[in-house]
Motif scaffolding. Structure first.
Motif, mmCIF file in Angstrom:
data_model
loop_
_atom_site.group_PDB
_atom_site.id
_atom_site.type_symbol
_atom_site.label_atom_id
_atom_site.label_comp_id
_atom_site.label_asym_id
_atom_site.label_seq_id
_atom_site.Cartn_x
_atom_site.Cartn_y
_atom_site.Cartn_z
ATOM 1 N N VAL A 68 118.145 60.553 0.954
ATOM 2 C CA VAL A 68 119.507 60.065 0.701
ATOM 3 C C VAL A 68 120.261 59.902 2.024
ATOM 4 C CG1 VAL A 68 121.742 60.667 -0.336
ATOM 5 C CG2 VAL A 68 119.637 60.991 -1.641
ATOM 6 N N CYS A 69 120.163 60.901 2.903
ATOM 7 C CA CYS A 69 120.862 60.849 4.203
ATOM 8 C C CYS A 69 120.436 59.625 5.010
ATOM 9 C CB CYS A 69 120.557 62.095 5.031
ATOM 10 S SG CYS A 69 121.427 63.557 4.526
ATOM 11 N N HIS A 70 119.146 59.369 5.036
ATOM 12 C CA HIS A 70 118.606 58.253 5.815
ATOM 13 C C HIS A 70 119.315 56.950 5.424
ATOM 14 C CE1 HIS A 70 115.619 55.697 7.819
ATOM 15 N NE2 HIS A 70 115.629 54.969 6.723
ATOM 16 N N TYR A 71 119.349 56.668 4.133
ATOM 17 C CA TYR A 71 119.936 55.414 3.674
ATOM 18 C C TYR A 71 121.467 55.446 3.709
ATOM 19 C CZ TYR A 71 115.312 53.837 2.482
ATOM 20 O OH TYR A 71 114.002 53.443 2.569
ATOM 21 N N TRP A 72 122.042 56.600 3.482
ATOM 22 C CA TRP A 72 123.504 56.714 3.537
ATOM 23 C C TRP A 72 124.019 56.379 4.930
ATOM 24 C CZ3 TRP A 72 127.995 56.539 1.381
ATOM 25 C CH2 TRP A 72 129.110 57.137 1.971
ATOM 26 N N TYR A 73 123.405 56.952 5.962
ATOM 27 C CA TYR A 73 123.889 56.695 7.322
ATOM 28 C C TYR A 73 123.708 55.234 7.723
ATOM 29 C CZ TYR A 73 124.573 61.662 8.075
ATOM 30 O OH TYR A 73 125.013 62.953 7.995
ATOM 31 N N LYS A 74 122.606 54.634 7.306
ATOM 32 C CA LYS A 74 122.414 53.209 7.597
ATOM 33 C C LYS A 74 123.504 52.380 6.921
ATOM 34 C CE LYS A 74 118.307 51.362 7.728
ATOM 35 N NZ LYS A 74 116.917 50.969 7.524
ATOM 36 N N TYR A 75 123.791 52.691 5.675
ATOM 37 C CA TYR A 75 124.815 51.973 4.924
ATOM 38 C C TYR A 75 126.191 52.185 5.557
ATOM 39 C CZ TYR A 75 128.065 50.873 1.167
ATOM 40 O OH TYR A 75 129.111 50.359 0.445
ATOM 41 N N LEU A 76 126.520 53.442 5.849
ATOM 42 C CA LEU A 76 127.833 53.765 6.393
ATOM 43 C C LEU A 76 128.055 53.095 7.747
ATOM 44 C CD1 LEU A 76 130.210 55.534 5.480
ATOM 45 C CD2 LEU A 76 129.225 57.404 6.793
ATOM 46 N N ASP A 77 127.034 53.124 8.608
ATOM 47 C CA ASP A 77 127.172 52.496 9.932
ATOM 48 C C ASP A 77 127.243 50.970 9.840
ATOM 49 O OD1 ASP A 77 127.320 54.911 11.245
ATOM 50 O OD2 ASP A 77 125.200 54.972 11.761
ATOM 51 N N ALA A 78 126.594 50.394 8.832
ATOM 52 C CA ALA A 78 126.672 48.941 8.652
ATOM 53 C C ALA A 78 128.052 48.533 8.131
ATOM 54 C CB ALA A 78 125.586 48.467 7.686
ATOM 55 N N LYS A 79 128.610 49.313 7.212
ATOM 56 C CA LYS A 79 129.915 48.991 6.622
ATOM 57 C C LYS A 79 131.080 49.328 7.553
ATOM 58 C CE LYS A 79 128.685 47.295 2.721
ATOM 59 N NZ LYS A 79 128.842 45.884 2.489
ATOM 60 N N LEU A 80 130.917 50.378 8.362
ATOM 61 C CA LEU A 80 131.977 50.794 9.284
ATOM 62 C C LEU A 80 131.408 50.897 10.698
ATOM 63 C CD1 LEU A 80 133.618 53.623 7.138
ATOM 64 C CD2 LEU A 80 134.638 51.414 7.676
ATOM 65 N N PRO A 81 131.140 49.752 11.317
ATOM 66 C CA PRO A 81 130.583 49.807 12.673
ATOM 67 C C PRO A 81 131.647 50.246 13.686
ATOM 68 C CG PRO A 81 130.987 47.540 12.039
ATOM 69 C CD PRO A 81 131.314 48.386 10.845
ATOM 70 N N GLY A 82 131.186 50.812 14.770
ATOM 71 C CA GLY A 82 132.100 51.204 15.841
ATOM 72 C C GLY A 82 132.251 52.710 15.942
ATOM 73 N N ARG A 83 132.928 53.110 17.036
ATOM 74 C CA ARG A 83 133.082 54.540 17.308
ATOM 75 C C ARG A 83 134.512 54.911 17.668
ATOM 76 N NH1 ARG A 83 127.714 56.762 19.470
ATOM 77 N NH2 ARG A 83 126.307 55.162 18.799
ATOM 78 N N THR A 84 135.469 54.148 17.176
ATOM 79 C CA THR A 84 136.849 54.528 17.429
ATOM 80 C C THR A 84 137.165 55.768 16.589
ATOM 81 O OG1 THR A 84 137.735 53.197 15.626
ATOM 82 C CG2 THR A 84 137.495 52.105 17.773
ATOM 83 N N ILE A 85 138.193 56.486 16.969
ATOM 84 C CA ILE A 85 138.575 57.687 16.222
ATOM 85 C C ILE A 85 138.890 57.337 14.770
ATOM 86 C CG2 ILE A 85 140.367 59.471 16.003
ATOM 87 C CD1 ILE A 85 138.293 60.063 18.148
ATOM 88 N N ASP A 86 139.544 56.215 14.558
ATOM 89 C CA ASP A 86 139.880 55.778 13.204
ATOM 90 C C ASP A 86 138.619 55.579 12.354
ATOM 91 O OD1 ASP A 86 141.722 54.873 11.183
ATOM 92 O OD2 ASP A 86 141.059 52.823 11.617
#
Length: 198
Positions: free
Chosen positions: A77-95
């Motif tokens: 679950v973690c593997h796919y969740w992180y891929k999904y989350l990083d694709a939907k919310l790209p970037g590394r700003t604090i927000d």
């Protein structure tokens, strides 16, 4: 001179292995392997602590195996969740990082906890009423712990690490958390084993 050269070769070989393990081709298998290993290790630590306290007579391979399998399901679950989350919310700003942390806590933490109990319930052949009762009695304890442990850890994870290292980092932090999950999951058993001894 030869020692320095050999050390350099060894580091190059380790670096090549790391690159291969964390490459897109093998990342899923690496993440699952890490999750299995560290979930099992967390249970071994917790069981040995319970043995030292006199709650158990000996280490249970079945319990560790079940905890390892639960680590596999959560790792998947973690593997796919992180891929999904990083694709939907790209970037590394604090927000962006804070949005990811909140989504992780509100969506994925409950999913992880339910996956944990469901996996173990299936492996232990628990009935649906037993499983429901266990989730009601124990899941909230894990969810409270999730809010203590994971937001600071995930801020670091989402701000500094690339996606391919997220599950590895999580699993490393989880080693201590897995000791606690094993304790929460098996605390009733340890207490009943203790009362049977007396």
């Amino acid at each position: 001179m030869n020692i320095t050269r050999n050390i350099g070769l060894m580091f190059n070989k380790i670096s090549a292995i790391k690159e291969q393990l964390f490459s897109p081709k093998y990342l899923l298998y690496t993440n699952i392997g890490i999750s299995i290993s560290l979930s099992a290790a967390g249970d071994v630590v917790e069981q040995h602590y319970e043995i030292l306290k006199g709650e158990w007579h000996k280490w249970s391979l079945n319990r560790t195996r079940n905890m390892a399998v639960s680590g596999m399901s959560v790792g998947l679950v973690c593997h796919y969740w992180y891929k999904y989350l990083d694709a939907k919310l790209p970037g590394r700003t604090i927000d962006i990082v804070l949005k990811k942390v909140v989504l992780d806590q509100l969506i994925c933490s409950p999913v992880y906890i339910i996956m944990f109990f469901l996996t173990l319930g299936i492996l232990e052949r628990s009935s649906w009423p037993e499983l429901k009762d266990e989730i009601v009695k124990k899941a909230y304890k894990l969810y409270i712990a999730e809010w203590v442990v994971w937001p600071p850890a995930q801020i670091f994870n989402f701000y500094f690490l690339p996606t391919r290292y997220r599950v590895f980092y999580d699993s490393t932090i989880s080693l201590g958390y897995d000791v606690y999950t094993s304790h929460i999951k098996h605390n009733d058993l340890a207490c009943s084993a203790q009362s049977n001894i007396q």
